[in-house]
Design a protein around this motif. Structure first.
Motif, PDB file in Angstrom:
ATOM      1  N   LYS A 412       0.730  -1.145  -0.048  1.00 37.44           N
ATOM      2  CA  LYS A 412      -0.066   0.071   0.059  1.00 37.44           C
ATOM      3  C   LYS A 412       1.130   1.268   0.038  1.00 37.44           C
ATOM      4  CE  LYS A 412      -3.689  -2.447   2.493  1.00 37.44           C
ATOM      5  NZ  LYS A 412      -4.503  -2.338   3.750  1.00 37.44           N
ATOM      6  N   LEU A 413       0.303   2.182  -0.823  1.00 43.09           N
ATOM      7  CA  LEU A 413       1.042   3.395  -0.920  1.00 43.09           C
ATOM      8  C   LEU A 413       0.745   4.416   0.319  1.00 43.09           C
ATOM      9  CD1 LEU A 413       0.763   3.941  -4.585  1.00 43.09           C
ATOM     10  CD2 LEU A 413       3.228   3.523  -3.490  1.00 43.09           C
ATOM     11  N   VAL A 505       7.930  11.051   1.441  1.00 42.03           N
ATOM     12  CA  VAL A 505       8.498  10.053   0.674  1.00 42.03           C
ATOM     13  C   VAL A 505       8.371   8.652   0.991  1.00 42.03           C
ATOM     14  CG1 VAL A 505      10.893   9.257  -0.535  1.00 42.03           C
ATOM     15  CG2 VAL A 505      10.273  11.780  -0.117  1.00 42.03           C
ATOM     16  N   VAL A 506       7.826   7.656   0.149  1.00 41.26           N
ATOM     17  CA  VAL A 506       7.833   6.184   0.533  1.00 41.26           C
ATOM     18  C   VAL A 506       8.835   5.653   0.100  1.00 41.26           C
ATOM     19  CG1 VAL A 506       6.339   4.344  -0.226  1.00 41.26           C
ATOM     20  CG2 VAL A 506       5.238   6.404  -0.039  1.00 41.26           C
ATOM     21  N   SER A 507       9.630   5.828  -0.772  1.00 39.33           N
ATOM     22  CA  SER A 507      10.969   5.283  -1.245  1.00 39.33           C
ATOM     23  C   SER A 507      11.471   5.875  -2.587  1.00 39.33           C
ATOM     24  CB  SER A 507      10.696   3.856  -1.708  1.00 39.33           C
ATOM     25  OG  SER A 507       9.724   3.662  -2.749  1.00 39.33           O
ATOM     26  N   ARG A 508      12.718   5.710  -2.705  1.00 38.52           N
ATOM     27  CA  ARG A 508      13.310   6.252  -3.707  1.00 38.52           C
ATOM     28  C   ARG A 508      14.128   5.145  -4.479  1.00 38.52           C
ATOM     29  NH1 ARG A 508      13.894  11.760  -2.803  1.00 38.52           N
ATOM     30  NH2 ARG A 508      13.856  12.462  -0.650  1.00 38.52           N
ATOM     31  N   LEU A 509      14.045   5.280  -5.899  1.00 39.95           N
ATOM     32  CA  LEU A 509      14.511   4.357  -6.738  1.00 39.95           C
ATOM     33  C   LEU A 509      15.982   3.963  -6.668  1.00 39.95           C
ATOM     34  CD1 LEU A 509      12.368   4.881 -10.036  1.00 39.95           C
ATOM     35  CD2 LEU A 509      11.886   3.519  -8.226  1.00 39.95           C
ATOM     36  N   GLY A 510      16.769   5.038  -6.332  1.00 37.31           N
ATOM     37  CA  GLY A 510      18.308   4.882  -6.368  1.00 37.31           C
ATOM     38  C   GLY A 510      18.859   4.517  -7.654  1.00 37.31           C
ATOM     39  N   ILE A 511      18.415   5.217  -8.666  1.00 39.75           N
ATOM     40  CA  ILE A 511      18.788   4.847 -10.064  1.00 39.75           C
ATOM     41  C   ILE A 511      19.344   6.334 -10.610  1.00 39.75           C
ATOM     42  CG2 ILE A 511      18.106   4.271 -12.516  1.00 39.75           C
ATOM     43  CD1 ILE A 511      16.020   2.418 -11.468  1.00 39.75           C
ATOM     44  N   ALA A 512      20.378   6.250 -11.151  1.00 43.56           N
ATOM     45  CA  ALA A 512      20.772   7.753 -11.621  1.00 43.56           C
ATOM     46  C   ALA A 512      19.709   8.558 -12.514  1.00 43.56           C
ATOM     47  CB  ALA A 512      22.203   7.450 -12.400  1.00 43.56           C
TER      48      ALA A 512
END
Length: 622
Positions: A412-413, A505-512
């Motif tokens: 769930k978001l 913020v729920v999460s971060r992708l961590g992609i450049a």
């Protein structure tokens, strides 16, 4: 024989003692007679007067309802308001004590209202634990009915008409699922210790949507008025200064009524959902679900069963946050992110050859057409399945699951609404756990499972809200925000801010960002490129990046397909991200031809532009 002197004295003392006892007994009798006479005088002669005087000292405390807070859209337009209506209340303390007299009151009132005495008694029975307070039995009565009740006041002790606020949804069914509705608090809800302190039976509370999520802010604080009552329980003079009710807080939403209406008009006659999010902060601009319902029908009590069954129940399911379906090719955004983050592909130089079919073990995996040589951008634009089969099988399922979770899938978001579903993000561990429960005797994970997941098929299940969040993360450079409808709440009297939503913020992708840029370029080509499947949103006035999707499902012997379309705009510095979902029911929907036009209407309203498009027709499949 002569008596002695002693004998004479003894007889004389006995006579005196008997006389004293007789006098004492006479005194007691006189006192008792006096008491009886006094009681007779008080009860028979002055009884009625004394009864009136004693009862005149009684008081009755009446609670006055507080108007619920109103709800405004992002431009201050009212989505939920209040109006006044006359309601008939029954006050248990003022009803006659004798059962026969009480039943007679019910019969008289029932005749005036045109209802049955049994209904009145059922209401009283349902709310008997609230015998200290008035119970509403009929809402929205007209002036003629009020006049008849007023004329019969002496025959209707305990019956009081009063003005009561009623919930109004001035835009009808617009955003009905998001706004929710109110209803009488249930016995189960009253079991909550917190609810017991705040509510009594008969109180109206939020039952769904924002009405439920923010009920404590919206409900306000009731007032009280104290009255003297006469011997018959009728209200006389008001005592002291009444405690005025405090209205509930005003909710200020991020939701835009124009964009919401465009979404709902596009969904009319279909089953599906459309969600729009601001990718900069997670604010929900639109949250539409079809079919829908008119919450005005639920604002009155009691709700007639046939009204609920025919006009509410068919549209009550909130598909935007509860429908879980395979996302089809829109899931390729997630797969692309995993491939790039895992260094499995270079978006410009790594190609796959699509001949329309690929062998996988003893089976064959097909694409909707033979695309020839394609790189990541081409594969996104043309929605080539073969590209994703080949490179995901090379990468493996674990990185795809990892980045799927970072995108917020399979959980769930946390949107500020009740009832959100988490969806399904399958993995080998998930299959081992759930395959036997779903009737699959083989819990092993196969390459075919990986291939299916890579294009959003198989056991993958997402909500439209989740897909809007996925495309928003691509648009903003890799951040998943907690979606929220409410920006703030203000005191209805002082306008002071009592609640504010800040981006979370729920999460971060961590992609450049430069790697995500490869996905964005592919999405832009999907809309504007010659091989793209999303040309129907290639607007002349604003650059749009999008992705189409169709998800097949088996319906008996026939295959059907749901349709998906996700997009964001402007291509540079985006302010809106959209996901549209259409649920198939005997037909084949496609993302580019069926779902994308709904997004186009929403985009036009958001930017205040024409729906005019440019470019060629592009592919119509997917």
């Amino acid at each position: 024989m002569r008596r002695s002197r002693a004998d004479s004295l003894t007889v004389s003392d006995a006579d005196v003692s008997g006389l004293r006892l007789s006098l004492f007994a006479l005194f007691i009798v006189l006192i008792l007679l006096a008491l009886v006479a006094r009681l007779w005088f008080l009860q028979i002669v002055q009884g009625e007067d004394l009864r009136e005087r004693s009862l005149s000292d009684r008081s009755l405390e009446v609670r006055t309802p507080a108007p619920r807070g109103i709800i405004l859209d992002t431009r201050g337009r009212p989505l939920v308001t209040n109006s006044a209506q006359f309601t008939i209340f029954v006050n248990p303390e003022e009803l006659p004590k004798k059962k026969a007299e009480r039943l007679l009151v019910f019969e008289r009132l029932a005749k005036i209202l045109g209802i049955t005495p049994q209904r009145l008694q059922e209401v009283m029975k349902r709310n008997k634990v609230a015998a200290s307070g008035p119970i509403p039995v009929e809402e929205g009565v007209d002036q003629a009915t009020l006049a008849r009740i007023s004329e019969s006041r002496l025959l209707l002790p305990g019956i009081e008409p009063d003005v009561e606020p009623v919930r109004k949804y001035p835009m009808g069914n617009l955003a009905a699922h998001a706004l929710g509705y109110i209803g009488e608090i249930s016995a189960k809800q009253l079991e909550d210790p917190k609810a017991k302190k705040r509510y009594i039976p008969g109180d109206l509370v939020g039952k769904s949507g924002l009405e439920r999520q923010y009920d404590e802010l919206l409900n306000g604080v009731k007032g009280t008025v104290t009255y003297d009552v006469d011997a018959r329980g009728r209200r006389q003079n008001q005592r002291g200064t009444p405690l005025e009710p405090k209205p509930g807080a005003t909710l200020h939403l991020a939701l835009n009524a124009d964009v919401q209406r465009a979404a709902e008009e596009g969904l009319k006659g279909k089953k599906g959902a459309a969600v729009a999010i601001d990718p900069r902060n997670g604010e929900v601009i639109a949250l539409a679900s079809a079919p829908t319902f008119d919450p005005n029908l639920l604002a009155h009590r009691p709700l007639k069963p046939w009204v609920y069954d025919t006009q509410i129940k068919p549209g009550e399911f909130h598909r935007a946050i509860q429908s879980m379906s395979p996302p089809g090719s829109t899931f390729k955004l997630v797969t692309s992110a995993a491939l790039l983050a895992n260094n499995t592909v270079d978006p410009r130089y790594d190609y796959a050859h699509c001949g329309g079919v690929m062998s996988l073990g003893r089976s064959a995996k097909r694409c909707h057409r033979a695309h020839g040589g394609v790189n990541l951008k081409d594969a996104l634009a043309a929605s080539c399945d073969i590209y994703y089969y080949q490179y995901t099988l090379k990468m493996g399922i674990d990185p795809l699951v990892t980045y799927g979770r970072r995108f917020g899938l399979g959980r769930k978001l946390g949107i500020d609404l009740p009832g959100e579903e988490s969806g399904i993000l399958p993995s080998p561990a998930w299959k081992r756990k759930w395959a036997p429960i779903f009737g699959n005797p083989d819990p092993r994970w196969y390459p075919g499972d990986t291939a299916n997941v890579s294009i959003g098929q198989g056991d993958v299940a997402v909500t439209p809200l989740q897909m809007a969040s996925v495309v928003a993360a691509v648009a903003n450079g890799g951040t998943i925000f907690k979606p929220h409808l409410v920006r703030s709440a203000t005191d209805s009297l002082t306008r002071e801010v009592v609640f504010r939503s800040n981006p979370k913020v729920v999460s971060r992708l961590g992609i450049a960002p430069e790697r995500l840029r490869g996905i964005a370029e592919g999405m832009r080509q999907c809309v504007a490129g010659s091989r793209g499947t999303g040309h129907s949103v290639n607007l002349a006035a604003v650059a749009v990046a999008g992705k189409t999707g169709s998800a097949e499902r088996q319906s008996g012997a026939k295959k059907e397909s749901h349709a998906w379309f996700v997009c964001y705009a402007p291509y540079e510095n985006p302010t809106i991200a959209i996901a549209v979902f259409l649920q198939s029911e005997g037909q084949n929907y496609h993302g580019g031809t069926d779902a994308a036009p709904i997004a186009r209407k929403m985009l036009a309203k958001h930017f205040g532009i024409s729906e005019r498009t440019v470019g060629g027709s592009g592919a119509v499949v997917d």
